[in-house]
Every structure is written in C-alpha cells, then in structure tokens.
Scaffold this active site. Sequence first.
Site, mmCIF file in Angstrom:
data_model
loop_
_atom_site.group_PDB
_atom_site.id
_atom_site.type_symbol
_atom_site.label_atom_id
_atom_site.label_comp_id
_atom_site.label_asym_id
_atom_site.label_seq_id
_atom_site.Cartn_x
_atom_site.Cartn_y
_atom_site.Cartn_z
ATOM 1 C CG ASP A 64 -0.377 -0.076 2.520
ATOM 2 O OD1 ASP A 64 0.867 -0.153 2.613
ATOM 3 O OD2 ASP A 64 -1.126 -0.064 3.525
ATOM 4 C CB SER A 65 4.579 1.702 -0.154
ATOM 5 O OG SER A 65 4.751 0.569 -0.981
ATOM 6 C CG ASP A 103 0.394 -3.910 2.378
ATOM 7 O OD1 ASP A 103 0.501 -4.707 3.320
ATOM 8 O OD2 ASP A 103 1.237 -3.021 2.137
ATOM 9 C CE LYS A 131 3.443 -5.969 4.075
ATOM 10 N NZ LYS A 131 2.870 -4.783 4.778
ATOM 11 C CD GLU A 133 0.686 -1.564 8.093
ATOM 12 O OE1 GLU A 133 0.389 -0.773 9.013
ATOM 13 O OE2 GLU A 133 1.108 -1.180 6.982
ATOM 14 C CD GLU A 200 7.763 -0.131 7.530
ATOM 15 O OE1 GLU A 200 6.858 -0.892 7.180
ATOM 16 O OE2 GLU A 200 7.961 0.977 7.003
#
Length: 277
Positions: A64-65, A103, A131, A133, A200
């Site tokens: 999602d960057s 993401d 993925k 978070e 991260e």
Amino acid sequence: MTRIKLNSKARAIRDFKMNSGKITVAEIRAMKSRGAKIAALTAYDFPMTKLLDEAGLPIIFVGDSLGMVTLGYPNTTHVTMADMEHHVRAAARAKPNALLGADLPFKSYETIPDAVANAKKLIVAGAEFVKAEGGKEILPQIEAIVAEKIPAMGHLGMLPQHVLEEGGYKIKGKLEAEHQRLLEDAKLLEAAGVFAIVLELVTPPVAKEITETVSIPTIGIGSGENCDGQILVTNDLIGAFPWFTPRFVKPRANCAAEIKSAVAAWKQSVESPLKKF
Ligand code: KIV
C-alpha cells in the site's frame, strides 16, 4: 530400485513443478531453513513486476506504499481496496515466477468477515498472499484468512497504517515493553499460521532475536541485516521518488535524474530540430 510409471497427466504436473520456476510459499519457508537470504521489492504495475521478476526476485509485493509513491497521498491511510485490486491486477498480468503478494489496506480488515472477504478479493485480483499490519489485536482476522487457505504475511514494528495515531514513523523495540511485545506478537503470528513476517523499523538487536526465535522467515525493512530477508520500496531503491528517501535506503540508481535529462534532451530536440544533440 522400483520405478513408478507416471501417466501423462502426472508427468505434466511433475514437469510443470520442476521446470516452471514458480516460487511458492513453501519455497520461501524453505529458504530460511537452508539459510538463503530473501530479497523482496515492491511493484505496482505490469512493467515493474516483469522487470523485477526477470531480475530473479523470489517475492514481489504490491504494497500500500503505492499510495505514497504512485498515487501522491501523504501516507498509506488513503489507499482503498479498489486501488489495491487495480494495481494487483496490473502486476499479476506479468505472471511472475516470484510469489506475488499484496497489502490489505487501511481499515479493510477491522472485522473477521471484512478481512476474509477483502483477502479473497486480492487473491481474485491475482495476489498469491496477503499482508496485514499488527500482532495480537488482529490474530482472529489472520486465523480466519489462513483458515480459508489464503497465505498470510505478518507485519510488525512500525506500522505505516497507524501513522496518524502514532504521529510519525518511529523505531520500535528500544523500550523493554516494546521488545517483549514484538517478540510475543511474532510468536503469536507464527502460531496463527503466517508464513513470514515483515519487521519494519525494528531495532536491529530485537529484529535479530525475533529472527532467531521464530521458524518462519523475517523480512526486514530498516531493521538491520540480521533478518532472513530484506524488502524495500522499489522507487526508493532506484531513485524514482527523489522527494523523500528513507534514511535506511541507499539508492542504487538515480532514475529521476535519468528521466529528467532524457526529457530535457528530447524537449531541446523538438524545440531546435536542426541542432544535433
Ligand atoms: O507498503 C509496502 O510497500 C510495505 C512493504 C515495504 C513491506 O508494506
């Protein structure tokens, strides 16, 4: 030695597995077992996915960057499922040998039904794993995704989707409470069935300890060299987003400068066609 005769279908399956070079979740786990480091990068479209795949990466990730480096948002909290599905579809058209992940974006896995439904949407779009978070607080969602036979990757440490609440991108693991929480979350995620965990901005000693504690691969970003693998945002690595480069990235190319000089040269050639450049 007894030789088992394979029929043509079984032979085709065996040959496909042997020759396709397709990277699987099992292969990523096996890389840790044999001490092979895992190099992963992000891609958000067809050509970059193809280029990274041709360079032989085992994991390509539609992060999602993309919200920041391709859509111009200030952080990842603006990225929607529609954005992710659109970019995953583009990346998947490259049919990479690499394992292609994506993401789950901000607020798309708040409840178990949402987590499962949105993970399925990313798989339908072409991702081979998703993925999410977080640790303990998202375990039920992770367990439900894994129960649907969708491979899941964890993400601990600095969580970009929490940037508004945290007020910045902060290194994690300096405080003893953070260290213990990270270790516990990594073990819980492993038990919940994730096949790898992104770490991260985790302090290098804590990242090393987690890597030595869990049997699944850790993929570090800004967390030191003692993880089982490393991931970067490709735009940072190749100097294609020159307005901000994270401190832990050493760009290996300056694509922004290359683009600008190619454009300037071409512009000149259009404006003064008789001049030779
Ligand atoms: O959003 C992203 O690209 C990521 C990776 C860099 C881990 O989360």
